[in-house]
Design an enzyme around this catalytic site. Structure first.
Site, PDB file in Angstrom:
ATOM      1  N   CYS A 146       0.153  14.891  22.914  1.00 48.73           N
ATOM      2  CA  CYS A 146      -1.193  15.443  22.410  1.00 48.73           C
ATOM      3  C   CYS A 146      -1.430  16.942  22.833  1.00 48.73           C
ATOM      4  CB  CYS A 146      -2.350  14.619  23.002  1.00 48.73           C
ATOM      5  SG  CYS A 146      -2.680  13.201  22.039  1.00 48.73           S
TER       6      CYS A 146
ATOM      7  N   LYS B 165      -1.174  19.161  19.821  1.00 52.59           N
ATOM      8  CA  LYS B 165      -2.218  19.242  18.960  1.00 52.59           C
ATOM      9  C   LYS B 165      -2.915  20.618  18.393  1.00 52.59           C
ATOM     10  CE  LYS B 165      -4.735  15.562  18.506  1.00 52.59           C
ATOM     11  NZ  LYS B 165      -5.859  14.613  18.329  1.00 52.59           N
TER      12      LYS B 165
ATOM     13  N   ASP C  55     -12.661   8.388  14.618  1.00 54.18           N
ATOM     14  CA  ASP C  55     -11.010   7.794  15.236  1.00 54.18           C
ATOM     15  C   ASP C  55     -10.407   7.484  14.064  1.00 54.18           C
ATOM     16  OD1 ASP C  55     -11.081   8.271  18.224  1.00 54.18           O
ATOM     17  OD2 ASP C  55     -12.972   6.879  17.934  1.00 54.18           O
TER      18      ASP C  55
ATOM     19  N   ASP D  31      -7.025   4.407  18.198  1.00 51.45           N
ATOM     20  CA  ASP D  31      -7.773   4.592  17.240  1.00 51.45           C
ATOM     21  C   ASP D  31      -8.566   3.294  16.803  1.00 51.45           C
ATOM     22  OD1 ASP D  31      -7.638   7.249  17.576  1.00 51.45           O
ATOM     23  OD2 ASP D  31      -6.046   7.464  15.717  1.00 51.45           O
TER      24      ASP D  31
ATOM     25  N   GLY E 201       7.882   1.869   7.040  1.00 49.71           N
ATOM     26  CA  GLY E 201       7.710   2.974   7.444  1.00 49.71           C
ATOM     27  C   GLY E 201       8.395   3.943   6.531  1.00 49.71           C
TER      28      GLY E 201
END
Length: 720
Positions: free
Chosen positions: A402, A405, A432, A472, A522
């Site tokens: 993170c 970010k 979120d 989230d 994915g």
């Protein structure tokens, strides 16, 4: 490295002295195209030369532990904290106790030996002198209890060789130094203490006698109980702490493999290669050289390291290997409890305080070699560059996780053009996860997240990224439903691509399944660096929790410590303690479904603390709910090592923008702005429910910390 694709996997099993030196040398001159993996049960490995000094109290724990996390970062290697349980040489795989197998093209084994003895009661009541880290930890616990008067200071050492006598003197000295009347006994099966010449034996005997150590010879151990060692035809030895130092024993798992061996020790040739296997090496006490048999001593592993390093590279490149001939005679430096030592070589022995100082310099020099690693070099761009390039390059290196970010202020500006939620979309950008109405009733939430790698291990990174993305869904009080993976792997050979993707999928699927969801597919591509992300959905019968429902008087509960961003930034720069890094990563990889289940029942608002730091996420709740908050600095949990690193000026690259975007009044604490990866859940809970919530979390084996309280207001954050 420098854009060269990886094509070969080198796996080092064990963090012994030879492997540690190989890692140091590897970091100075990495082999392009070779991916290195180290497998070891813990983030550190003890240095044998300083163990007696540590036991005696001359060295702290940190002084004798080799930091494998820092060494692996220096070498560009991944570190897997696990135990090898077998090796499949046909498939070229190392099987581990706690995760799937790790494939190799070339591997080396340096796992040392054990002193665990096959004696009745020893497993339950004794402790082998090796593995060293296990013995050292047990000794520290016993010493603390003996000093506190909780146990009698009775110690027995089974084995009257050099190692047994040295440890007996160290333990006796430590107990005496703590004003404890030590009763230490060495038990030797032979007629006299062994492993040394007559002159050395006399000096050792005198040193032990001076420390009050008794020696039992011609003593055969029958059984070890909780408070004594039972001998055949001799009175028992009273002991609440029994150490096994009678010889070197191979690890049991090696004997169960088809690796060529002699009495459980791996058979190697002059090039340190396992007999008949061009892809496998072994070194140190776990190996035996039939052409040149030698005692089990750390000096041989240290001197074999340069040859091992050369031959590993040769095996990976098809080059020519070197041979190694261990010396027949070597200097023994034996600690005598206090700051005195004895030296023996060629049958001649001397002792004195000056020898201890000499030994101390040798030991510290060895450890300094493994700790004095070059700092990460700043990027250099030659030639003419556009305005602003220099300022960016002069800033902190871009973090992973993170810490990479985009700042909240920048992101908010970019999201202003998104249309408000309509139709089946109840809430969109800003929380979120987005909330959607389901046609049959109830609600679905959807979110996506991805992380630049913070560790070299694809499997561990997959676990952390999956937990991070699922946060989230948990923060909305929803049940995870389906997961899609987005994976970017660095350019590498097809074989290494497959190995990496197998590990990533295996670990991600384990996390997703444990959360009650399904991994349904994915997208995978190649890029500049490992990046792993997930799109996740979840369901909830009633309206999902948002950041907008907090009420006057609610108490904030946080489920995880702060400081992961600082620790990871320090790790990148080679400044973090490996134990702190490993501990933080272990927490980051743990799912939070149990915490979410407890909090979702009572919380008025909830989020997870990630890239914008605690202050940013608290502000999100306050701004959306019309609240002010007072945070209690001393109540906020912090990862071990994070506070000291922060006070030393270490911070993540996202820290400045987080501080600017979420101002806090009152006291200052940079860790409030530290970006968290897979951070804790943050819930606004009614004050009347706090006690029950904390009890419920504890019953589930989870943490919960009251860190502040909300009141009606306009979004002001205050730290006290």
């Amino acid at each position: 490295m420098n854009g060269v694709p990886d094509t070969r996997d080198l796996v080092l099993v064990g963090g012994g002295h030879a492997h540690a030196l190989v890692l140091r040398a590897w970091g100075m001159d990495r082999l392009a195209g070779a991916r290195v993996t180290v497998i070891n049960p813990g983030p550190t490995a003890p240095y044998t030369g300083m163990l007696p000094g540590h036991v005696a109290g001359h060295y702290g724990r940190d002084a004798l532990e080799i930091d494998l996390v820092r060494l692996c970062r220096h070498a560009g290697a991944r570190l897997i904290l696990d135990k090898a349980v077998t090796i499949d040489r046909a498939r070229r795989e190392v099987h581990l106790a706690g995760r799937g197998p790790v494939a190799y093209d070339v591997a080396s084994i340096d796992v040392g030996i054990t002193a665990e003895m096959e004696l009745a009661g020893f497993d339950a009541h004794g402790i082998g002198a090796k593995p060293l880290d296990v013995y050292a930890a047990r000794w520290r616990q016993f010493l603390e209890r003996a000093v506190a008067g909780e146990v009698a200071p009775d110690v027995a050492v089974i084995g009257g060789g050099v190692a047994g006598c040295e440890l007996a003197m160290a333990m006796a000295f430590a107990l005496r130094g703590a004003s404890v009347a030590a009763r230490v006994t060495v038990i030797e099966a032979g007629p006299q203490i062994s492993g040394m010449g007559a002159a050395a034996r006399r000096k050792i005997s005198a040193a032990m006698a001076a420390l009050g150590i008794k020696v039992r010879v011609d003593a055969r151990v029958v059984e070890v109980t909780a408070d004594r060692v039972v001998l055949e035809d001799q009175p028992p030895v009273i002991a609440g702490f029994c150490v096994g130092a009678a010889g070197a024993f191979p690890h049991g798992w090696i004997a169960q493999t088809d690796v060529p061996q002699r009495n459980g020790f791996i058979e190697v040739g002059p090039d340190l290669g396992v007999t008949g296997d061009p892809a496998l090496f072994a070194v140190g006490d776990c190996a035996v050289m039939p052409h040149a048999p030698r005692p089990k001593a750390g000096v041989f592993a240290v001197r074999a390291a340069p040859v091992l390093h050369h031959n590993l590279r040769a095996a990976l490149t098809g080059g020519r290997r070197k041979t190694w001939q261990p010396q027949k005679h070597y200097l023994k430096l034996i600690s005598l409890g206090g700051k005195s030592a004895m030296a023996e070589n060629f049958g001649v022995s001397v002792k004195g305080a000056w020898l201890w100082r000499w030994k101390d310099r040798i030991d510290r020099k060895f450890m300094d070699r493994l700790a004095d690693l070059p700092a990460m070099a700043a990027p250099v761009v030659a030639g003419e560059v556009a305005q602003g390039v220099g300022e960016i390059l002069a800033a902190k290196p871009l973090c992973g996780g993170c810490g990479a970010k985009v700042g909240r202020g920048v992101l908010s500006g970019a999201l202003q053009g998104i249309a408000p939620a309509t139709g089946d979309v109840v809430t969109g950008a800003g929380d979120d996860a987005a909330v959607l109405r389901q046609p049959g009733g109830g609600f679905q939430v959807i979110s996506t997240d991805h992380l630049r790698a913070v560790v070299q291990d694809p499997a561990q990174m997959a676990r952390i990224a999956a937990v991070h993305a699922l946060g989230d869904i948990w923060a909305m009080g929803a049940q995870p439903q389906v997961v899609l993976a987005q994976i970017v792997v660095p350019q590498m050979s097809a074989a290494l691509q497959e190995r990496s993707l197998v590990e990533i999928t295996r670990e991600a699927n384990a996390v997703v399944t444990a959360a009650g969801a399904q991994l349904v597919g994915g997208h995978t591509t190649m890029g500049a660096e490992l990046t792993i992300g997930f799109t996740v959905t979840g369901t909830r019968a009633e309206m999902p929790l948002t950041v907008a429902g907090a009420q006057d008087g609610d108490v904030l509960i946080l489920t995880r410590p702060l400081g992961s961003g600082v620790i990871l930034a320090a790790d990148m720069a080679g400044q973090a303690d490996g134990r702190d890094v490993a501990a933080a990563l272990a927490v980051m990889g743990q799912p939070q479904h149990r915490e979410a289940a407890v909090l979702a029942k009572v919380a008025h608002a909830m989020t997870d603390v990630t890239g914008f730091g605690l202050a940013g996420h608290v502000q999100a709740i306050c701004a959306a709910s019309g609240m002010d908050v007072v945070l209690w600095r001393d109540a906020v949990p912090v990862y071990a090592g994070a506070r000291a690193l922060s006070e030393a000026g270490v911070s993540s690259s996202l820290m400045p923008s987080n501080r600017a975007d979420a101002p806090v009044l009152g006291a200052d604490d940079p860790l409030l702005f530290d970006p968290q990866t897979a951070g804790g859940l943050l819930a606004a809970v009614p004050k009347t429910q706090v006690k029950a919530v904390l009890a419920a979390l504890k019953a589930q084996g989870c943490e919960g910390h009251q860190i502040g309280q909300l009141s009606r207001g306009s979004g002001v954050l205050t730290l006290r």
